[in-house]
Design a protein around this motif. Sequence first.
Motif, PDB file in Angstrom:
ATOM      1  N   UNK A  78       0.848  -1.177   0.000  1.00  0.00           N
ATOM      2  CA  UNK A  78       0.000   0.000   0.000  1.00  0.00           C
ATOM      3  C   UNK A  78       0.890   1.235   0.000  1.00  0.00           C
ATOM      4  N   UNK A  79       0.433   2.276  -0.682  1.00  0.00           N
ATOM      5  CA  UNK A  79       1.177   3.512  -0.802  1.00  0.00           C
ATOM      6  C   UNK A  79       0.328   4.675  -0.317  1.00  0.00           C
ATOM      7  N   UNK A  80       0.997   5.683   0.156  1.00  0.00           N
ATOM      8  CA  UNK A  80       0.336   6.928   0.498  1.00  0.00           C
ATOM      9  C   UNK A  80       1.124   8.067  -0.123  1.00  0.00           C
ATOM     10  N   UNK A  81       0.549   8.665  -1.154  1.00  0.00           N
ATOM     11  CA  UNK A  81       1.148   9.825  -1.791  1.00  0.00           C
ATOM     12  C   UNK A  81       0.688  11.065  -1.050  1.00  0.00           C
ATOM     13  N   UNK A  82       1.622  11.827  -0.536  1.00  0.00           N
ATOM     14  CA  UNK A  82       1.327  12.998   0.266  1.00  0.00           C
ATOM     15  C   UNK A  82       1.845  14.234  -0.455  1.00  0.00           C
ATOM     16  N   UNK A  83       0.925  15.085  -0.871  1.00  0.00           N
ATOM     17  CA  UNK A  83       1.262  16.313  -1.571  1.00  0.00           C
ATOM     18  C   UNK A  83       0.888  17.527  -0.734  1.00  0.00           C
ATOM     19  N   UNK A  84       1.502  18.655  -1.068  1.00  0.00           N
ATOM     20  CA  UNK A  84       1.242  19.906  -0.360  1.00  0.00           C
ATOM     21  C   UNK A  84       1.306  19.710   1.150  1.00  0.00           C
ATOM     22  N   UNK A  85       2.388  19.128   1.588  1.00  0.00           N
ATOM     23  CA  UNK A  85       2.535  18.802   2.999  1.00  0.00           C
ATOM     24  C   UNK A  85       2.596  20.057   3.860  1.00  0.00           C
ATOM     25  N   UNK A  86       2.031  19.931   5.044  1.00  0.00           N
ATOM     26  CA  UNK A  86       1.974  21.019   6.010  1.00  0.00           C
ATOM     27  C   UNK A  86       2.693  20.610   7.289  1.00  0.00           C
ATOM     28  N   UNK A  87       3.164  21.579   8.067  1.00  0.00           N
ATOM     29  CA  UNK A  87       3.826  21.230   9.324  1.00  0.00           C
ATOM     30  C   UNK A  87       2.966  20.353  10.225  1.00  0.00           C
ATOM     31  N   UNK A  88       1.663  20.549  10.208  1.00  0.00           N
ATOM     32  CA  UNK A  88       0.785  19.745  11.047  1.00  0.00           C
ATOM     33  C   UNK A  88       0.668  18.299  10.589  1.00  0.00           C
ATOM     34  N   UNK A  89       1.226  17.967   9.428  1.00  0.00           N
ATOM     35  CA  UNK A  89       1.291  16.579   8.988  1.00  0.00           C
ATOM     36  C   UNK A  89       2.433  15.820   9.645  1.00  0.00           C
ATOM     37  N   UNK A  90       3.285  16.517  10.355  1.00  0.00           N
ATOM     38  CA  UNK A  90       4.410  15.880  11.017  1.00  0.00           C
ATOM     39  C   UNK A  90       3.914  14.843  12.017  1.00  0.00           C
TER      40      UNK A  90
END
Length: 121
Positions: A78-90
């Motif tokens: 399984x993959x998770x593509x994460x775009x437009x990452x934000x500091x709160x995604x840490x």
Amino acid sequence: QVHLVESGGGLVQPGGSLRVSCAASGSIFSINAMGWYRRAPGEERELVASITNGGSTDYADSVKGRFTISRDAAKNTVYLQMNNLKPEDTAIYYCNLNMRRWPGGPVYNSWGQGTQVTVSS
């Protein structure tokens, strides 16, 4: 008996992208769903995204439109593509596998060790 190995985490600047991967191995008969959870420091673990065997997906409101979950059934990955990452995604991102190990057997939840994603300038 079942191992989940995550990869792809790291440090990225706000607005950047990462793709994390999770490969499942071991005695797996069928997969009901795979997903990604995350735990930020001092907070509880939350569901980020999930995908069922039939292809249905679910996303946390905070990541809709930015993250995409996908699955390679042949590779049990399984993959998770994460775009437009934000500091709160840490957070530490954990892979989850819901599956059966034999026909008619009980369902199991397996967890990976987690991979760190840090979004910072």
